[in-house]
Design an enzyme around this catalytic site. Structure first.
Site, PDB file in Angstrom:
ATOM      1  N   LEU A 123       0.829  -1.217   0.000  1.00 25.43           N
ATOM      2  CA  LEU A 123       0.000   0.000   0.000  1.00 25.43           C
ATOM      3  C   LEU A 123       0.860   1.263   0.000  1.00 25.43           C
ATOM      4  O   LEU A 123       0.383   2.329  -0.380  1.00 25.43           O
ATOM      5  CB  LEU A 123      -0.936   0.005   1.209  1.00 25.43           C
ATOM      6  CG  LEU A 123      -1.955  -1.151   1.248  1.00 25.43           C
ATOM      7  CD1 LEU A 123      -2.733  -1.122   2.559  1.00 25.43           C
ATOM      8  CD2 LEU A 123      -2.898  -1.089   0.052  1.00 25.43           C
ATOM      9  N   HIS A 164       6.123  -9.884   5.002  1.00 28.45           N
ATOM     10  CA  HIS A 164       6.043  -8.523   4.448  1.00 28.45           C
ATOM     11  C   HIS A 164       5.793  -7.498   5.561  1.00 28.45           C
ATOM     12  O   HIS A 164       6.476  -6.468   5.631  1.00 28.45           O
ATOM     13  CB  HIS A 164       4.918  -8.497   3.400  1.00 28.45           C
ATOM     14  CG  HIS A 164       4.689  -7.174   2.747  1.00 28.45           C
ATOM     15  ND1 HIS A 164       4.850  -6.962   1.393  1.00 28.45           N
ATOM     16  CD2 HIS A 164       4.281  -5.974   3.247  1.00 28.45           C
ATOM     17  CE1 HIS A 164       4.579  -5.698   1.103  1.00 28.45           C
ATOM     18  NE2 HIS A 164       4.219  -5.072   2.212  1.00 28.45           N
TER      19      HIS A 164
HETATM   20 NI    NI Z   1       3.566  -3.120   2.654  1.00 31.56          NI
END
Ligand code: NI
Length: 217
Positions: A123, A164
């Site tokens: 994002l 992640h």
């Molecule tokens: Ni990320």
């Protein structure tokens, strides 16, 4: 080093717009090591932050969000994946549903030698994706939002998500680990590289995938 007043910083964030604004790559907050959570925030404030992070992850939409992505340098991440994908993608990527979880002070270590490669995005790097080789299975340790100890093995797509998000808390973005020649716009991924596995992309874009041992497919 300037001492940050974390409760003030969080209060200021929570007084602002919802969903929370997501910080994009280039902001130093994404590149600093975050602080372990050790009582800097009261439980009520911590819970309000977690709720706002969850709303923001849903609105994006995304399957994980780390506190530095909303400008808070603390070791907190939220993850949740409804895994609304085809049966073939589910099978090849191991993309099974991941119920909502809060990771506090998480760490991971490999729990198998197998490494697997798929396209992923972030994002904080909107509009792009790249292939990242990651551990197929990890041992995840840390705490949940109630302070209960987490210590479990995670596999499949959930293992990719926790790697992640945990990486974010160490100032690492997926692009640091990516096969740089795989770097693709979201439109290119949608048009060309939406196969369950990135083999065709590896051939056409000329990047390497980890070798597959017999019996691992
Ligand atoms: Ni990320």
């Amino acid at each position: 080093m300037v001492k940050i007043d974390l409760p003030d910083l969080v209060e200021e964030l929570l007084a602002g717009p919802r969903p929370l604004p997501i910080v994009a790559a280039g902001d130093p907050v994404l590149r600093r090591r975050t602080l372990p959570v050790e009582g800097q925030l009261g439980s009520e404030q911590l819970n309000r932050l977690i709720t706002a992070m969850r709303e923001t992850m849903h609105a994006a939409p995304g399957v994980g969000l780390a506190a530095p992505q909303v400008g808070i340098p603390l070791q907190i991440a939220v993850v949740e994946d409804p895994a609304d994908v085809s049966p073939e993608v589910r099978e090849v990527r191991g993309r099974v549903p991941l119920p909502f979880r809060v990771l506090i002070n998480p760490t991971y270590e490999p729990a198998s030698d197998q490494r697997i490669a798929f396209f992923e995005g972030c994002l904080s790097v909107p509009g792009w994706q790249a292939v990242v080789v990651r551990h197929a299975r990890v041992r995840l340790r840390g705490l949940d939002e109630k302070g209960q100890v987490l210590d479990e093995e995670v596999a499949g797509w959930p293992a990719r998500i926790v790697q992640h998000e945990t990486d974010h808390l160490g100032g690492t973005l997926y692009i640091d680990r990516a096969e740089t020649r795989s770097f693709s716009s979201a439109a290119a991924v949608a048009e060309r590289w939406n196969q369950p596995a990135p083999d065709a992309a590896a051939q056409a874009l000329d990047f390497r995938l980890p070798s597959r041992l017999p019996g691992q497919d």
